[in-house]
Scaffold this motif. Structure first.
Motif, PDB file in Angstrom:
ATOM      1  N   ASP A 236      -5.286   0.238  -8.836  1.00  0.00           N
ATOM      2  CA  ASP A 236      -4.249   1.246  -9.035  1.00  0.00           C
ATOM      3  C   ASP A 236      -3.201   1.255  -7.931  1.00  0.00           C
ATOM      4  OD1 ASP A 236      -5.378   2.824 -11.443  1.00  0.00           O
ATOM      5  OD2 ASP A 236      -7.078   2.681 -10.077  1.00  0.00           O
ATOM      6  N   ILE A 237      -3.629   1.080  -6.666  1.00  0.00           N
ATOM      7  CA  ILE A 237      -2.676   1.317  -5.575  1.00  0.00           C
ATOM      8  C   ILE A 237      -1.876   0.077  -5.186  1.00  0.00           C
ATOM      9  CG2 ILE A 237      -4.022   3.248  -4.680  1.00  0.00           C
ATOM     10  CD1 ILE A 237      -4.888   1.400  -2.367  1.00  0.00           C
TER      11      ILE A 237
ATOM     12  N   SER B 119      -7.944  -0.688  -5.536  1.00  0.00           N
ATOM     13  CA  SER B 119      -6.916  -1.725  -5.477  1.00  0.00           C
ATOM     14  C   SER B 119      -6.250  -1.928  -6.832  1.00  0.00           C
ATOM     15  CB  SER B 119      -7.510  -3.042  -4.975  1.00  0.00           C
ATOM     16  OG  SER B 119      -8.485  -3.533  -5.876  1.00  0.00           O
TER      17      SER B 119
ATOM     18  N   GLN C 264       8.007   5.881  -3.656  1.00  0.00           N
ATOM     19  CA  GLN C 264       7.722   5.036  -4.801  1.00  0.00           C
ATOM     20  C   GLN C 264       8.303   3.639  -4.592  1.00  0.00           C
ATOM     21  OE1 GLN C 264       5.777   6.254  -7.440  1.00  0.00           O
ATOM     22  NE2 GLN C 264       5.572   7.936  -5.959  1.00  0.00           N
TER      23      GLN C 264
ATOM     24  N   TYR D 208       0.845  -1.185   0.000  1.00  0.00           N
ATOM     25  CA  TYR D 208       0.000   0.000   0.000  1.00  0.00           C
ATOM     26  C   TYR D 208       0.886   1.243   0.000  1.00  0.00           C
ATOM     27  CZ  TYR D 208      -4.400  -2.476   0.826  1.00  0.00           C
ATOM     28  OH  TYR D 208      -5.518  -3.269   0.689  1.00  0.00           O
ATOM     29  N   PRO D 209       0.487   2.304  -0.717  1.00  0.00           N
ATOM     30  CA  PRO D 209       1.320   3.513  -0.788  1.00  0.00           C
ATOM     31  C   PRO D 209       1.565   4.124   0.584  1.00  0.00           C
ATOM     32  CG  PRO D 209      -0.413   3.565  -2.451  1.00  0.00           C
ATOM     33  CD  PRO D 209      -0.723   2.407  -1.550  1.00  0.00           C
TER      34      PRO D 209
ATOM     35  N   SER E 112      -9.993   4.567  -2.267  1.00  0.00           N
ATOM     36  CA  SER E 112      -8.794   4.019  -2.907  1.00  0.00           C
ATOM     37  C   SER E 112      -9.169   2.817  -3.768  1.00  0.00           C
ATOM     38  CB  SER E 112      -7.779   3.603  -1.847  1.00  0.00           C
ATOM     39  OG  SER E 112      -7.352   4.718  -1.094  1.00  0.00           O
TER      40      SER E 112
END
Length: 550
Positions: free
Chosen positions: A312-313, A310, A240, A234-235, A308
């Protein structure tokens, strides 16, 4: 062909002999009339997946603390697990989902990965026993399915000062120490919350983690393989994931890194399912993803949410897994309340997931946030003791929803605001069989024959025999469903269409004669008992002949 006819004749003779030897077995089993329309009670479904998540990471649920290996400490850990099975039985659950590989480690003697620190407090220390063997055996004694919960890529948890990303802190000989090129730290080492991950973009990593998990599938009699929602991390802030070099080396022709990451996880899911089915076709494979795939604002196929995503993240294209039928079941974590919550309203997400599985062979269970119930930190909606029960009531409007998994065991037991008692009384008042999966292997079972029914001080004892119709001591039967009707009612197809008359399910035991005691029978009351045999996927045989108790 001649040999098969002879075998069939032999089975028929065995069955007729059993019927002749069985007092009061006065009728052949009722055929399950497929055309019969039965009125059923949605509060007592015959089939519904019901499970606890039992988490081991950081000793959340079991074991509640890492201990040393003295016999009394091992006995305490075992007794604690039996307590969780007691809770599951009391709530009429039919499965447990137990975390046995929380951080690239093992709760069994693995040739690939070290012993988990959450057993002994020391990474790599042999506890002196085989926990996974014990967990599976004791769960099956209660006729609970055992789903082995693995985390594919997480190697370590955060530690003070960002030390969670220190390879030197892992067990000696850990594969990550031998192959540091397989790992990355995220957030970066030294940053609070930093931990180690295996890099999903490295082909050898994907192969290795599958091999490590398949070791348990091959060696233990598990019923399911279960992944949670941790794939790519997870971010965290603006950090990055450090996989530029990996993308350059292993991009497989992808020019978009996000698409490549999703394909890495797609390959993990697709390949793991294929490997499981190649070894044990009956073992189920399920994933419990974050509850939002994509928002409709980003994708017209997405849900009416703004939270959010999933996709994408964490690079989890869960909708594709369902549509491609790479999983047997999916358990989206719908950890939100019913109400005007635009980011993620439970009442909006359930229909989206129901529509997503519709027309596929993938079963939908819902992940329930028992941990939020009664905790004011999560807002006033969660101070409503009926919130979780209302979730399960809403689920009834969507036949695609075939069960629930509750996070986590300690929160279920805490029963804050009495919420567990409420949903258990309103939705789990009767036992239930797990849903069948018609795409997994099965073959018809012969029905059991009740040979004796006697009243004794603690209830009515039933004894029965199972004609052998397969390779095991009772053929392919691994358990039994026991139905009880008042008086001399025969039940039949509609009598067993829901769980109103289902009093218990039991595991097959060694020996030609099986037995069970109905401790809820009222002294002096007349009953009719009928049984079905269950295979390991809970497919039922026809009903046994009735057995009357006066």
């Amino acid at each position: 062909m001649k040999a098969s006819r002879l075998a069939a004749a032999g089975l028929a003779a065995t069955l007729l002999g059993a019927l002749a030897a069985a007092p009061s077995a006065t009728a052949a089993p009722d055929p399950a009339a497929a055309t019969t329309t039965c009125t059923t009670d949605p509060a007592t479904p015959k089939r519904q997946f019901r499970a606890l998540w039992i988490a081991s990471v950081t000793n959340i649920d079991w074991p509640s603390k890492a201990s040393q290996t003295a016999p009394d400490q091992v006995a305490q850990q075992k007794a604690e697990y039996l307590g969780w099975l007691d809770l599951a039985e009391r709530l009429n659950h039919n499965a447990v989902v137990v975390q046995v590989r929380p951080t690239a480690d093992a709760f069994w003697p693995s040739a690939h990965e070290p012993w988990s620190e959450y057993l002994t407090g020391v990474r790599g220390k042999d506890p002196g026993w085989d926990p996974l063997a014990f967990l599976v055996e004791e769960s099956h004694k209660r006729n609970l399915e055992f789903h082995a919960w693995f985390n594919p890529y997480r190697v370590s948890m955060p530690a003070p000062g960002g030390a969670g990303a220190d390879l030197a802190q892992l067990a000696p000989g850990h594969p990550a120490r031998q192959h540091p090129e397989w790992t990355f730290a995220y957030p970066p080492a030294g940053v609070a919350g930093s931990r180690l991950y295996y890099n999903p973009g490295v082909p050898k990593v994907r192969e290795f983690v599958q091999t490590a998990m398949m070791d348990a599938v091959s060696r233990y009699d598990i019923d399911g393989v279960h992944f949670d929602d941790y794939f790519y991390p997870y971010p965290s802030g603006t950090h990055q994931v450090p996989d530029d070099a990996t993308f350059a080396a292993y991009n497989r022709g992808f020019t978009n890194k996000a698409d490549w990451r999703r394909d890495n996880i797609n390959l993990l899911i697709q390949e793991m399912n294929a490997k499981i089915k190649a070894v044990k076709p009956w073992v189920k494979f399920g994933v419990s993803p974050f509850g939002i795939w994509r928002n409709a604002s980003a994708d017209p196929l997405g849900s009416d949410t703004t939270g959010s995503q999933s996709y994408d993240i964490i690079s989890a294209d869960t909708r594709t897994w369902v549509k491609q039928e790479w999983v047997d079941y999916i358990v989206p974590q719908l950890y939100w309340y019913i109400g005007q919550y635009p980011a993620a309203d439970y009442a909006r997400l359930v229909p989206w997931w129901a529509e997503t599985v519709r027309g596929t062979r993938v079963q939908l269970y819902i992940g329930q946030a028992d941990y939020k119930s009664g905790d004011p930190a999560y807002g006033s909606f969660w101070m409503n003791p009926r919130e979780l029960s209302d979730h399960l009531t809403l689920n009834r409007s969507y036949p695609e929803v075939q069960g629930n998994v509750h996070f986590s065991a300690v929160q279920v037991r805490a029963n804050r605001l009495g919420a567990t008692d409420i949903y258990a009384a309103e939705h789990y008042s009767r036992p239930a069989l797990v849903p069948t999966m018609s795409h997994l292997p099965a073959k018809p079972l012969l029905f059991p024959v009740v040979t004796q029914a006697t009243r004794q001080a603690d209830g009515v004892r039933l004894s029965w025999r199972q004609p052998a119709d397969g390779v095991g001591p009772f053929g392919d039967a691994t358990g039994y469903a026991i139905y009880r009707f008042d008086g001399t009612t025969l039940g039949g197809a509609c009598g067993t269409a829901d769980a109103a008359h289902l009093v218990d399910t039991v595991r097959a035991t060694s020996g030609a004669v099986q037995s069970w005691v109905d401790t809820t029978a009222v002294p002096g009351k007349r009953y009719t008992y009928r049984l079905t045999a269950l295979d390991r996927l809970a497919n039922e045989s026809p009903l046994s002949p009735p057995r009357f108790v006066g």
